[in-house]
Scaffold this active site. Structure first.
Site, PDB file in Angstrom:
ATOM      1  N   ARG A  67       0.724  -1.538   0.185  1.00 36.96           N
ATOM      2  CA  ARG A  67       0.284   0.168   0.331  1.00 36.96           C
ATOM      3  C   ARG A  67       0.715   1.109  -0.503  1.00 36.96           C
ATOM      4  NH1 ARG A  67      -1.835  -3.854   3.813  1.00 36.96           N
ATOM      5  NH2 ARG A  67      -3.899  -4.236   3.056  1.00 36.96           N
ATOM      6  N   LYS A  90      -2.122  -3.320   8.415  1.00 37.33           N
ATOM      7  CA  LYS A  90      -3.450  -2.856   8.632  1.00 37.33           C
ATOM      8  C   LYS A  90      -3.483  -3.618   9.801  1.00 37.33           C
ATOM      9  CE  LYS A  90      -6.422  -0.843   5.110  1.00 37.33           C
ATOM     10  NZ  LYS A  90      -7.630  -1.384   4.738  1.00 37.33           N
ATOM     11  N   HIS A 100      -3.889   2.945  -5.803  1.00 39.35           N
ATOM     12  CA  HIS A 100      -3.536   1.814  -5.693  1.00 39.35           C
ATOM     13  C   HIS A 100      -3.162   1.318  -6.996  1.00 39.35           C
ATOM     14  CE1 HIS A 100      -4.159   0.919  -1.510  1.00 39.35           C
ATOM     15  NE2 HIS A 100      -5.393   1.373  -1.846  1.00 39.35           N
ATOM     16  N   ARG A 157      -0.221  -1.409  -7.242  1.00 42.49           N
ATOM     17  CA  ARG A 157      -1.028  -2.115  -6.229  1.00 42.49           C
ATOM     18  C   ARG A 157      -1.388  -3.722  -7.151  1.00 42.49           C
ATOM     19  NH1 ARG A 157      -1.066  -3.976  -0.672  1.00 42.49           N
ATOM     20  NH2 ARG A 157      -3.601  -4.727  -0.214  1.00 42.49           N
ATOM     21  N   HIS A 164      -3.885  -9.006   2.815  1.00 42.17           N
ATOM     22  CA  HIS A 164      -5.448  -9.811   2.775  1.00 42.17           C
ATOM     23  C   HIS A 164      -6.001 -10.308   3.809  1.00 42.17           C
ATOM     24  CE1 HIS A 164      -6.414  -7.141  -2.037  1.00 42.17           C
ATOM     25  NE2 HIS A 164      -6.184  -6.803  -0.404  1.00 42.17           N
ATOM     26  N   TYR A 182      -9.289  -9.968  -8.129  1.00 45.47           N
ATOM     27  CA  TYR A 182      -8.298  -9.776  -8.910  1.00 45.47           C
ATOM     28  C   TYR A 182      -8.870 -10.993  -9.662  1.00 45.47           C
ATOM     29  CZ  TYR A 182      -6.160  -6.128  -6.009  1.00 45.47           C
ATOM     30  OH  TYR A 182      -5.756  -4.821  -5.511  1.00 45.47           O
TER      31      TYR A 182
END
Length: 303
Positions: A155, A179, A249, A252, A275, A284
């Site tokens: 990110r 995160k 993004h 990414r 994730h 994706y």
């Protein structure tokens, strides 16, 4: 300033956000999103009933709020996020024994169309990576940042916040704090290692104004903001003649899409992107499938 928010509701929200910060380690942006969503909900329901208490919210209250949003043409995506914020708050109330029932149990979130992220072709990425002038310190820095971003799928916030002790060029990995303060190790790849080596040996010393462990300092010698970095990417997209709409993004997305196009396992991509839920990564596969469909339609004799 609490506006129409009662002192009680403001106190409840503050306690909820503090728990999210201390126990979940959520980012300031995520906490701000929760706060905004729940404050909007409180303000609407307080207008209907001045004595409204967030901890006592009912399914009737929620349905009234959803009808209000629909009547004002608020997007399904925004409403789904607002419900997600409320769901997290209700879970907090249940865990803290503030209430013992779930007013959302019969509420269905609005259907949100799958939004396919913009991406870049491999040729466009190569053009973008070649755009910085590595005869300059800034160009060496930007080249290294772009190479690392495409090699790792970080990110942008993770990229600009990188510290020297998070990287091992000898082992060819970067340790990312993602995160929820979750750590993951991501391989760098040779092109990224070469660009980093050049920058760390030459350009970085020129940019630093004082001692710092930030890997990619700004021209002022401090940590670069994500907005500044994105201005740099847009600049290089113009230099490279890339017309695709860029978002924070885009590289990414390109990282994940190109991995899947070349046969990478979805769970591996999930780990690399950081994730927590595989369903987040699955978008994706739609991107990759759409690319393959386009190729077949364009090049197959019966496409």
């Amino acid at each position: 300033m609490t506006g129409l928010l009662s002192a009680h509701n403001a106190q409840v929200l503050d306690a909820f956000l503090e728990v999210l910060y201390l126990e979940k380690g959520l980012s300031d942006n995520t906490l701000s999103a929760y706060q905004t969503d729940l404050r909007q909900l409180c303000r609407f329901l307080t207008q209907q009933d001045a004595a409204f208490s967030l901890v006592d919210i009912t399914d009737t209250d929620i349905r009234a709020y959803l009808s209000h949003r629909q009547a004002n043409n608020v997007s399904a995506r925004s409403t789904a996020r607002a419900l997600s914020s409320l769901k997290t708050f209700i879970k907090y109330c249940l865990s803290e024994k503030i209430r013992d029932d779930d007013p959302l149990r019969h509420i269905k979130p609005p259907k949100v169309a799958v939004s396919l992220p913009d991406s870049l072709t491999e040729a466009q990425v190569e053009s973008l990576l070649a755009a910085p002038d590595t005869a300059l310190a800034v160009g060496q820095r930007d080249k290294a940042m772009l190479e690392v971003l495409y090699a790792t799928g970080l990110r942008v916030t993770e990229l600009v916040g990188l510290r020297l002790d998070q990287m091992s060029l000898l082992q060819g990995v970067v340790r990312v704090i993602g995160k929820g303060n979750k750590e993951r190790l991501v391989p760098l790849g040779e092109p990224a290692i070469e660009a980093l080596t050049l920058f760390l040996q030459q350009g970085r010393h020129e940019l630093l104004k004082h001692s710092s462990d930030v890997v990619f300092p700004s021209t002022r010698g401090t940590q670069m903001t994500r907005q500044t970095f994105w201005h740099r990417i847009k600049h290089y997209a113009m230099v490279a003649g890339i017309q695709v709409h860029l978002s924070p993004h885009t590289l990414r997305h390109a990282f994940a899409t190109h991995l899947l196009n070349h046969g990478a396992d979805l769970r591996v991509v999930q780990l690399l992107l950081g994730h927590s839920d595989l369903s987040t990564t699955q978008i994706y596969t739609h991107v990759a499938s759409e690319r393959l469909t386009h190729i077949i339609e364009s090049h197959h004799p019966r496409g």
